[in-house]
Motif scaffolding. Structure first.
Motif, PDB file in Angstrom:
ATOM      1  N   SER A   1       0.823  -1.204   0.000  1.00  0.00           N
ATOM      2  CA  SER A   1       0.000   0.000   0.000  1.00  0.00           C
ATOM      3  C   SER A   1       0.860   1.258   0.000  1.00  0.00           C
ATOM      4  O   SER A   1       0.609   2.207  -0.750  1.00  0.00           O
ATOM      5  CB  SER A   1      -0.929  -0.001   1.214  1.00  0.00           C
TER       6      SER A   1
ATOM      7  N   SER B   1       1.235   4.163  -2.779  1.00  0.00           N
ATOM      8  CA  SER B   1       1.010   5.559  -2.390  1.00  0.00           C
ATOM      9  C   SER B   1       2.170   6.442  -2.830  1.00  0.00           C
ATOM     10  O   SER B   1       1.966   7.605  -3.214  1.00  0.00           O
ATOM     11  CB  SER B   1       0.821   5.655  -0.874  1.00  0.00           C
TER      12      SER B   1
ATOM     13  N   GLN C   1      -4.058   4.916  -6.436  1.00  0.00           N
ATOM     14  CA  GLN C   1      -4.809   5.069  -5.190  1.00  0.00           C
ATOM     15  C   GLN C   1      -5.677   3.848  -4.929  1.00  0.00           C
ATOM     16  O   GLN C   1      -5.806   3.395  -3.785  1.00  0.00           O
ATOM     17  CB  GLN C   1      -5.657   6.339  -5.258  1.00  0.00           C
TER      18      GLN C   1
ATOM     19  N   GLN D   1      -5.351   1.164  -1.764  1.00  0.00           N
ATOM     20  CA  GLN D   1      -6.496   0.807  -0.929  1.00  0.00           C
ATOM     21  C   GLN D   1      -6.781  -0.681  -0.987  1.00  0.00           C
ATOM     22  O   GLN D   1      -7.208  -1.280   0.006  1.00  0.00           O
ATOM     23  CB  GLN D   1      -7.728   1.598  -1.363  1.00  0.00           C
TER      24      GLN D   1
ATOM     25  N   GLN E   1      -4.953  -2.379   1.624  1.00  0.00           N
ATOM     26  CA  GLN E   1      -5.470  -2.135   2.966  1.00  0.00           C
ATOM     27  C   GLN E   1      -6.557  -3.133   3.353  1.00  0.00           C
ATOM     28  O   GLN E   1      -6.795  -3.361   4.547  1.00  0.00           O
ATOM     29  CB  GLN E   1      -6.006  -0.707   3.067  1.00  0.00           C
TER      30      GLN E   1
ATOM     31  N   GLN F   1     -12.920  -0.938   4.455  1.00  0.00           N
ATOM     32  CA  GLN F   1     -11.806  -0.871   3.505  1.00  0.00           C
ATOM     33  C   GLN F   1     -12.231  -1.328   2.111  1.00  0.00           C
ATOM     34  O   GLN F   1     -11.798  -0.760   1.097  1.00  0.00           O
ATOM     35  CB  GLN F   1     -10.635  -1.741   3.997  1.00  0.00           C
TER      36      GLN F   1
ATOM     37  N   SER G   1     -14.284   1.427   0.476  1.00  0.00           N
ATOM     38  CA  SER G   1     -13.387   2.495   0.022  1.00  0.00           C
ATOM     39  C   SER G   1     -12.687   2.094  -1.269  1.00  0.00           C
ATOM     40  O   SER G   1     -12.523   2.913  -2.190  1.00  0.00           O
ATOM     41  CB  SER G   1     -12.358   2.813   1.106  1.00  0.00           C
ATOM     42  N   PHE G   2     -12.282   0.833  -1.335  1.00  0.00           N
ATOM     43  CA  PHE G   2     -11.626   0.325  -2.544  1.00  0.00           C
ATOM     44  C   PHE G   2     -12.566   0.380  -3.742  1.00  0.00           C
ATOM     45  O   PHE G   2     -12.185   0.813  -4.838  1.00  0.00           O
ATOM     46  CB  PHE G   2     -11.157  -1.109  -2.289  1.00  0.00           C
TER      47      PHE G   2
END
Length: 518
Positions: free
Chosen positions: A150, A154, A295, A299, A302, A366, A369-370
């Motif tokens: 991750s 990033s 991004q 994610q 995560q 998570q 969000s992904f």
């Protein structure tokens, strides 16, 4: 003792999904691909602004690249992401490695349990210890590796954000410069028409004195003149605001930029043709599309980090401490005798068995969000195609409009000259002169605005294609003065070297741990 080999043997397990680029809707070709002015050939857009053949624009973009504060901020964010990756990589090694030591005075209460064995007397003594302790949570389920994955994505995302900032910066500088030159040209046209209209006013006043015209002709002439003069303050405001905007882009307070803009004041002329490649190139070339993908990749990892908390965490713990007191026949200096050692070593397990509701819902958070970022990536691809299409059609149609307006201006100039001649000779009334003059000003102003639109639409096309970030390749993202300031304030080790963070734009996120930077 059989537990440790078993743990190490299966420590390669990794929970959570592996990221894959989602499917997107990409057109096979541009809608205007059949236009002779549009080329779908592959091209390098490193210095796209040089197509305008304007040395002043070249210097402005070069200065903005060196001095723009927003770009510098984006460069420092890359350094931050690189340091964060180092934090994540460090977790793959023993997480706790500490030297400990203490010297303490102790007194027990004469009313404590200890007091029972000492017949109500308190116990006073000193105790000293020194040693080392370490704990190592094994990456049994791949939690730490997912976190590194991750952080790696990033870092690449922050680099794509820098590239996107640079693309926007070059386009903003070019647009501000074109706006300045367009405003200057429109002011020149207005003043040129003011001179013509002042001459018409003089003719009307002279004819009034001769008795061959009425006061109405004079009033109409003066009204037209004053109306034209009234357009100039608005244009001067636009010019001033464009200069102020350009000043900030160059990293300096608002100023008139007379030293930087010195030279021929003409609207940068755009070549009629443009090379746009094919829509699929946007997935590789546009930094904001790359950023959206990275991004999502960050994610995705995560999810694995959160899922690992559903399973037991296995650790190795080791403590070696030398302890001594001054009670009885002991002395504090006995601490350094081998017999004073206190050892604790072995595996341990921790399992949050009563927190499944929280952990499971964290995994769901998570994952949601992904999914949002996946949709965001798909939307970024669609928006990128729309940007190109919108700017491309504006570029082509503005050229068509400019061709017609140029012919219209020629006719309007002829009409003005002829109407003034006929009015002077008394063949036509003054209304014909006013109509012709107003039409000329309108057509000339529209032509100047359209020529500016052609250039800004070309800039918009290259901006939409994600062009211009290539100039940072081989260059440092952070200027030397900022690096020096950060080095004086903090020990950055080797992380301020460009080779540690200025990665190729085509880099893919890694899942393999790298050594930490000390």
């Amino acid at each position: 003792m059989l537990l440790l080999p078993a743990l190490l043997a299966v420590a390669g397990c990794t929970v959570g999904p592996d990221f894959r680029r989602p499917k997107t809707s990409v057109s096979a070709s541009w809608q205007d691909a059949g236009d002779g002015r549009v080329s779908t050939a592959s091209a390098t857009y490193r210095d796209w602004w040089k197509a305008f053949n304007d040395p002043i624009l070249d210097r402005l973009i070069e200065r903005a690249y060196r001095e723009n504060l927003t770009l510098r901020q984006a460069g420092v964010r890359v350094l931050q992401a690189r340091a964060q990756l180092g934090v994540a990589v460090g977790e793959i090694f023993p997480q706790t490695q500490q030297l400990v030591g203490s010297v303490q005075y102790n007194r027990t209460s004469d009313r404590s349990i200890t007091g029972l064995s000492t017949k109500g007397a308190s116990v006073d003594y000193w105790q000293s210890q020194v040693g080392a302790q370490a704990s190592w949570e094994l990456d049994f389920w791949g939690k730490i590796r997912r976190n590194i994955e991750s952080a790696d994505a990033s870092l690449l995302s922050s680099l794509a954000d820098y590239d996107n900032t640079l693309v926007t910066l070059t386009a903003d500088v070019a647009n501000a410069y074109i706006t300045i030159r367009t405003a200057e040209e429109r002011i020149r046209i207005a003043r040129e028409n003011v001179a013509t209209q002042e001459e018409s006013l003089k003719i009307a006043e002279a004819k009034l004195s001769w008795g061959t015209a009425t006061q109405l002709d004079v009033d109409q002439a003066r009204t037209t003149l004053l109306n034209t003069l009234a357009t100039i303050p608005t244009l001067e405001t636009q010019l001033r605001q464009a200069r102020d905007a350009l000043s900030v882009l160059l990293g300096m307070p608002p100023s008139d930029l007379s030293d930087l803009l010195e030279g021929p004041s003409s609207i940068p002329a755009s070549p009629p043709a443009v090379i746009v490649g094919i829509p699929a190139d946007l997935l590789r070339r546009r930094p904001d599309v790359r950023r959206a993908e990275l991004q999502a990749a960050a994610q995705s990892a995560q999810i694995g980090v959160a899922k690992a908390d559903l399973f037991p965490a296995f650790s190795l713990i080791g403590n070696l401490v030398f302890v001594s007191t001054d009670l009885g026949k002991f002395r504090l200096s006995d601490m350094f005798r081998w017999g004073s050692r206190q050892v604790q070593i072995g595996p341990s397990v921790q399992w949050n068995i009563l927190n499944y509701g929280q952990i499971t819902n964290d995994v769901r958070v998570q994952d949601a969000s992904f999914q949002q970022l996946l949709i965001g990536y798909q939307n970024a691809v669609l928006s990128a195609q729309q940007d190109v299409e919108d700017n491309l059609v504006a570029f082509l149609r503005a050229q068509d409009r400019a061709d017609l307006l140029a012919k219209s201006v020629v006719s309007a100039k002829s009409a003005v000259a002829l109407s003034i001649l006929q009015y002077r000779e008394g063949i036509t009334d003054f209304t014909t002169v006013l109509t012709a003059q107003q039409a000329l000003l309108s057509q000339q102003d529209s032509l100047a605005s359209t020529l500016g639109n052609i250039s800004t639409s070309r800039v918009g096309t290259y901006h939409a294609l994600g062009s211009g970030w290539e100039i940072r390749e081989g260059q440092d993202l952070v200027p030397p003065e900022i690096r020096a300031e950060m080095e004086r304030r903090t020990n950055w080790g080797d992380l301020l070297r460009p080779s540690t963070y200025n990665l190729p734009a085509t880099s893919e996120p890694k899942s393999t741990p790298r050594p930490p930077d000390w």
